[in-house]
Design a protein around this motif. Structure first.
Motif, PDB file in Angstrom:
ATOM      1  N   GLY A  41       0.911  -1.356 -10.401  1.00 34.52           N
ATOM      2  CA  GLY A  41       2.151  -0.750  -9.928  1.00 34.52           C
ATOM      3  C   GLY A  41       3.299  -1.571 -10.484  1.00 34.52           C
TER       4      GLY A  41
ATOM      5  N   THR B 290       7.702  -3.025  -4.471  1.00 34.59           N
ATOM      6  CA  THR B 290       6.615  -2.521  -5.323  1.00 34.59           C
ATOM      7  C   THR B 290       6.690  -1.000  -5.337  1.00 34.59           C
TER       8      THR B 290
ATOM      9  N   VAL C 159       4.029   2.109  -6.362  1.00 33.30           N
ATOM     10  CA  VAL C 159       2.711   2.563  -6.804  1.00 33.30           C
ATOM     11  C   VAL C 159       2.769   4.078  -6.988  1.00 33.30           C
ATOM     12  N   ASP C 160       2.445   4.524  -8.187  1.00 31.93           N
ATOM     13  CA  ASP C 160       2.462   5.946  -8.521  1.00 31.93           C
ATOM     14  C   ASP C 160       1.027   6.452  -8.509  1.00 31.93           C
ATOM     15  N   THR C 161       0.700   7.289  -7.539  1.00 35.14           N
ATOM     16  CA  THR C 161      -0.676   7.778  -7.424  1.00 35.14           C
ATOM     17  C   THR C 161      -0.867   9.093  -8.170  1.00 35.14           C
TER      18      THR C 161
ATOM     19  N   ARG D 138       1.811  11.156  -5.391  1.00 32.48           N
ATOM     20  CA  ARG D 138       2.606  10.441  -4.390  1.00 32.48           C
ATOM     21  C   ARG D 138       3.241   9.204  -5.024  1.00 32.48           C
TER      22      ARG D 138
ATOM     23  N   ILE E 294       4.267   5.449  -3.617  1.00 30.65           N
ATOM     24  CA  ILE E 294       4.208   4.558  -2.456  1.00 30.65           C
ATOM     25  C   ILE E 294       5.124   3.376  -2.752  1.00 30.65           C
TER      26      ILE E 294
ATOM     27  N   SER F  75       7.356   0.014  -1.485  1.00 26.57           N
ATOM     28  CA  SER F  75       7.570  -1.058  -0.511  1.00 26.57           C
ATOM     29  C   SER F  75       8.836  -1.806  -0.877  1.00 26.57           C
TER      30      SER F  75
END
Lengths: 197, 85
Positions: free
Chosen positions: B49, B63, B65-67, B70, B72, B74
């Protein structure tokens, strides 16, 4: 409307049965890092297991190697979709490290020089499933690949194989580590594609 | 050799989440207290990420995070973010 004969333009390449779903085979070794690369000399390196009493079990570099270094050939699967097959490592089995550690706790937090953490169930570190790796590809582990020593837990996604390993802390619960807090799966089985929450 | 970029690299990912350009916003590091534009953060991109760290103390500020379906995000390492109207 066109009619396409199945197999007319050649068979689709069979998927490699050793590659988990969503993975691509690579020959090189990509470097992934979430922060600055720690430079730790083996003379200063120390490894600690902290149990639930707060007691520390410590090993210097030489003490770790004295437990016995073994050859390990395993496949590596990174959550960023690359895999390497038959990668040659050398390291100390965590079975040997845990031989004289008593703990009722079932979970472990791995800690790295530089502050990285990742959580692993204790049973995933025992019975020949995990090592403290000190060599890869025929030489000492480079700092960029986690040297002098990294965790090696090849049956889980590679973010669980913490680089720059400095210690393990026994935990009563499966608390999330660094990436597990920020969106990645608590366990990380590549064969089940356990990538994210 | 691992390397990092500056916080401007976060602009694309964060534009999906915020109405205004967050890289121009000022953030306060929850560790050392440095207050600076997010664009001045150090961002590691060769990772699972994006990881933005404080340019003063290395603490993880944010942070992403590319799913795929989605994002995500933080911002746990920032004690405050100042967004201009």
């Amino acid at each position: 409307m066109s009619f396409v004969t199945r197999g007319f333009s050649g068979r689709r390449r069979e998927a490699d049965p050793r590659l988990p779903p969503g993975q691509t085979l690579v020959q090189d070794w990509p470097v992934l890092s979430a922060g600055p690369t720690p430079q730790v000399d083996t003379a200063d390196w120390e490894f600690t297991i902290r149990d639930e009493t707060g007691a520390d079990h410590r090993w210097s570099w030489d003490e770790l190697l004295a437990l016995g270094v073994e050859d390990v050939t395993v496949d590596i699967h990174c959550v960023t979709h690359w895999s390497r097959l038959d990668m040659a490592w050398r390291g100390v089995s965590l079975d040997k490290v845990f031989e004289n550690v008593e703990s009722e706790h079932e979970y472990v937090m791995a800690h790295s020089y530089g502050g990285y953490t990742t959580n692993v169930p204790l049973e995933d570190l025992l019975d020949g499933k995990a090592w403290i790796a000190t060599e890869a590809d025929g030489g000492p582990l480079d700092p960029e690949h986690g040297g002098p020593a990294r965790l090696l837990v090849p049956h889980l996604y590679f973010w669980k194989s913490a680089k720059w390993l400095r210690g393990l802390t026994m935990m009563p619960d499966n608390d999330p580590g660094f990436w597990e807090q920020y969106g990645y799966h608590l366990y990380g089985d590549p064969w089940k594609e356990e990538r994210y929450w | 050799m691992t390397h990092h970029l500056d916080g401007n690299v976060l602009a694309g990912a964060l534009s999906e989440v915020f109405r205004s350009d967050v890289t121009a916003a000022r953030g306060r590091c929850g560790g050392c207290g440095r207050t600076a534009p997010i664009a001045e953060a150090m961002v590691w991109t060769d990772a699972p990420g994006l990881v933005a760290r404080c340019a003063s103390c290395d603490r993880v500020l944010a942070t992403v995070v590319d799913t795929g379906d989605r994002v995500i995000l933080s911002l746990a390492g920032l004690s405050a973010v100042e967004l201009r109207r």
